[in-house]
Scaffold this motif. Sequence first.
Motif, mmCIF file in Angstrom:
data_model
loop_
_atom_site.group_PDB
_atom_site.id
_atom_site.type_symbol
_atom_site.label_atom_id
_atom_site.label_comp_id
_atom_site.label_asym_id
_atom_site.label_seq_id
_atom_site.Cartn_x
_atom_site.Cartn_y
_atom_site.Cartn_z
ATOM 1 N N SER A 124 47.556 45.546 28.401
ATOM 2 C CA SER A 124 47.086 44.173 28.529
ATOM 3 C C SER A 124 46.886 43.737 29.972
ATOM 4 O O SER A 124 46.249 42.706 30.225
ATOM 5 N N GLU A 125 47.393 44.502 30.943
ATOM 6 C CA GLU A 125 47.284 44.097 32.344
ATOM 7 C C GLU A 125 46.163 44.817 33.086
ATOM 8 O O GLU A 125 45.479 44.215 33.915
ATOM 9 N N ILE A 126 45.983 46.104 32.802
ATOM 10 C CA ILE A 126 44.934 46.853 33.506
ATOM 11 C C ILE A 126 43.853 47.372 32.558
ATOM 12 O O ILE A 126 42.852 47.926 33.012
ATOM 13 N N GLY A 127 44.044 47.201 31.255
ATOM 14 C CA GLY A 127 42.993 47.529 30.292
ATOM 15 C C GLY A 127 42.824 48.997 29.957
ATOM 16 O O GLY A 127 41.927 49.356 29.183
ATOM 17 N N THR A 128 43.661 49.870 30.502
ATOM 18 C CA THR A 128 43.532 51.310 30.224
ATOM 19 C C THR A 128 43.722 51.588 28.741
ATOM 20 O O THR A 128 44.700 51.143 28.134
ATOM 21 N N ILE A 129 42.782 52.355 28.169
ATOM 22 C CA ILE A 129 42.823 52.698 26.748
ATOM 23 C C ILE A 129 43.480 54.064 26.576
ATOM 24 O O ILE A 129 43.116 55.036 27.240
ATOM 25 N N ILE A 149 38.914 43.391 30.995
ATOM 26 C CA ILE A 149 40.171 43.239 31.736
ATOM 27 C C ILE A 149 40.053 43.951 33.074
ATOM 28 O O ILE A 149 39.831 45.161 33.123
ATOM 29 N N ILE A 150 40.187 43.192 34.164
ATOM 30 C CA ILE A 150 40.121 43.765 35.506
ATOM 31 C C ILE A 150 41.432 43.461 36.229
ATOM 32 O O ILE A 150 41.696 42.320 36.611
ATOM 33 N N GLY A 151 42.252 44.498 36.390
ATOM 34 C CA GLY A 151 43.479 44.345 37.150
ATOM 35 C C GLY A 151 43.229 44.785 38.572
ATOM 36 O O GLY A 151 42.604 45.823 38.804
ATOM 37 N N LEU A 152 43.700 44.007 39.538
ATOM 38 C CA LEU A 152 43.495 44.394 40.933
ATOM 39 C C LEU A 152 44.647 43.945 41.816
ATOM 40 O O LEU A 152 45.407 43.041 41.472
ATOM 41 N N SER A 153 44.788 44.616 42.920
ATOM 42 C CA SER A 153 45.814 44.286 43.907
ATOM 43 C C SER A 153 45.138 43.992 45.236
ATOM 44 O O SER A 153 44.173 44.667 45.611
ATOM 45 N N GLY A 161 53.217 53.651 39.769
ATOM 46 C CA GLY A 161 53.589 54.197 41.074
ATOM 47 C C GLY A 161 53.675 53.214 42.219
ATOM 48 O O GLY A 161 53.874 53.622 43.364
ATOM 49 N N LYS A 162 53.572 51.912 41.930
ATOM 50 C CA LYS A 162 53.652 50.917 43.004
ATOM 51 C C LYS A 162 55.110 50.640 43.381
ATOM 52 O O LYS A 162 56.000 50.658 42.529
ATOM 53 N N SER A 163 55.325 50.371 44.647
ATOM 54 C CA SER A 163 56.630 49.887 45.074
ATOM 55 C C SER A 163 56.779 48.454 44.560
ATOM 56 O O SER A 163 55.788 47.808 44.176
ATOM 57 N N SER A 164 57.988 47.949 44.580
ATOM 58 C CA SER A 164 58.212 46.588 44.090
ATOM 59 C C SER A 164 57.393 45.545 44.861
ATOM 60 O O SER A 164 56.742 44.693 44.254
ATOM 61 N N PRO A 165 57.370 45.597 46.212
ATOM 62 C CA PRO A 165 56.544 44.618 46.942
ATOM 63 C C PRO A 165 55.053 44.762 46.630
ATOM 64 O O PRO A 165 54.348 43.763 46.471
ATOM 65 N N ASP A 166 54.573 46.000 46.534
ATOM 66 C CA ASP A 166 53.154 46.216 46.228
ATOM 67 C C ASP A 166 52.821 45.759 44.813
ATOM 68 O O ASP A 166 51.725 45.247 44.559
ATOM 69 N N ALA A 167 53.745 45.962 43.892
ATOM 70 C CA ALA A 167 53.517 45.569 42.501
ATOM 71 C C ALA A 167 53.341 44.057 42.378
ATOM 72 O O ALA A 167 52.636 43.572 41.488
ATOM 73 N N LYS A 168 53.968 43.316 43.282
ATOM 74 C CA LYS A 168 53.859 41.857 43.234
ATOM 75 C C LYS A 168 52.522 41.353 43.770
ATOM 76 O O LYS A 168 52.240 40.159 43.723
ATOM 77 N N GLN A 169 51.684 42.259 44.272
ATOM 78 C CA GLN A 169 50.362 41.869 44.770
ATOM 79 C C GLN A 169 49.308 41.872 43.660
ATOM 80 O O GLN A 169 48.147 41.574 43.902
ATOM 81 N N PHE A 170 49.732 42.180 42.457
ATOM 82 C CA PHE A 170 48.812 42.331 41.330
ATOM 83 C C PHE A 170 48.320 40.999 40.781
ATOM 84 O O PHE A 170 49.081 40.032 40.683
ATOM 85 N N ILE A 171 47.026 40.952 40.422
ATOM 86 C CA ILE A 171 46.458 39.839 39.665
ATOM 87 C C ILE A 171 45.565 40.415 38.564
ATOM 88 O O ILE A 171 45.105 41.551 38.662
ATOM 89 N N ARG A 172 45.361 39.623 37.521
ATOM 90 C CA ARG A 172 44.485 40.050 36.426
ATOM 91 C C ARG A 172 43.396 39.010 36.199
ATOM 92 O O ARG A 172 43.666 37.815 36.075
ATOM 93 N N LEU A 173 42.167 39.497 36.150
ATOM 94 C CA LEU A 173 41.024 38.677 35.750
ATOM 95 C C LEU A 173 40.550 39.213 34.407
ATOM 96 O O LEU A 173 40.416 40.427 34.236
#
Length: 376
Positions: A150-155, A294-298, A339-351
């Motif tokens: 639901s966040e990055i749309g990968t099937i 679904i477009i997930g991006l950082s 594979g994201k670090s915790s700080p990098d993972a918090k840079q995520f947004i979803r459109l």
Amino acid sequence: MIYLDYAATTPMREEAIHVFSEASRNYYGNPSSLHDIGTKANNLLESCRLEIAQSISGDPKGVFFTSGGSESNILAIRSLLNGKNQKNGAHLITTSIEHSSIFNLFKQLEKEGYLVTYLPVNHFGHISLTDLENAISENTVLASIHHANSEIGTIQPIEEIGKLLKKHGILFHSDCVQTYGKVPIDCTSSQIDSLSISSHKIYGPKGVGACYISPKVKWNSYFENTTHEKGFRPGTVNVPGIASFITATQLIHKEMKDDFKRYTQLREMLVDGLSKFSRRIQIEGHSDSVLPHIIGLSIEGIEGQYTMLECNRHGIAISTGSACSVGKQAPSKTMVAIGKSSPDAKQFIRLSLGKQTTKEDIYKTIDVLEIITSSY
């Protein structure tokens, strides 16, 4: 306001609103009642059950209406496990990036004596079929693997997963909430034993969903002495909401191919536009095996919460991930899993795109993200 959060929920379409109103007026009886008014409501309910079954190539005897995707997930898995009549030492398999309703349920099942394997995913969000097969033991009874994230749309490769699990005689549940009405679902060819879908993801009313459990597999109700929905769940059935859900179902499947093509074009516009002004923006997930809406991006160096608030200030509604996880301090478990670090993972947004999304909305979004990125 430009709405780009359709993966969280969708506005009801006018046709669904109309049917909800008409069904509320004319089919108000309790379908469990034996008088004519109840029978009238029950006849409508059964025709709705048939429509859901046809949309997933299933048997109408296996369709049960619920309050939504989360309840469908929980009751499907609980009912299937009750049918197995075993707990201590029984082994279950799921993934590290499931929807919170399933992820939290499996954590609870561990406390109840089940053994659980959480499959890892690669940086695209795909599980490995080798990892899945290696995880299977003689005590494995059920696996729950979602159709798409639901966040990055990968099937996920659902047919290959179903074939592998069937070879080992393992029950297969799949959360299909994000994929229903977006891509074809065939529970027969995919050898899915149970799945969940939700109305409010396809422009139907909130508080309505469905669960499918193949009549070929054994299940026992999680709730004892329940009579509604053939013993699957308690509570008077929401016939008007279900009728509205079916209207949305019929329309979205009719429009599915055209929608997929349009979302793919809008996605390409967005990705191309973002790549032209900033190397700090990374598109997450798989490039091909993905739900195009679904477009997930950082965005490197910018927390997703800040980007979301700035977009809102500019009149654009986006999210920082699954709506069921909003407000938590922890970073997205999907981002951490890929594979994201915790700080990098918090840079995520979803459109996430929808029927009302236009090319002009995409151009405006690109402009706003350029402003945010360049000014931070």
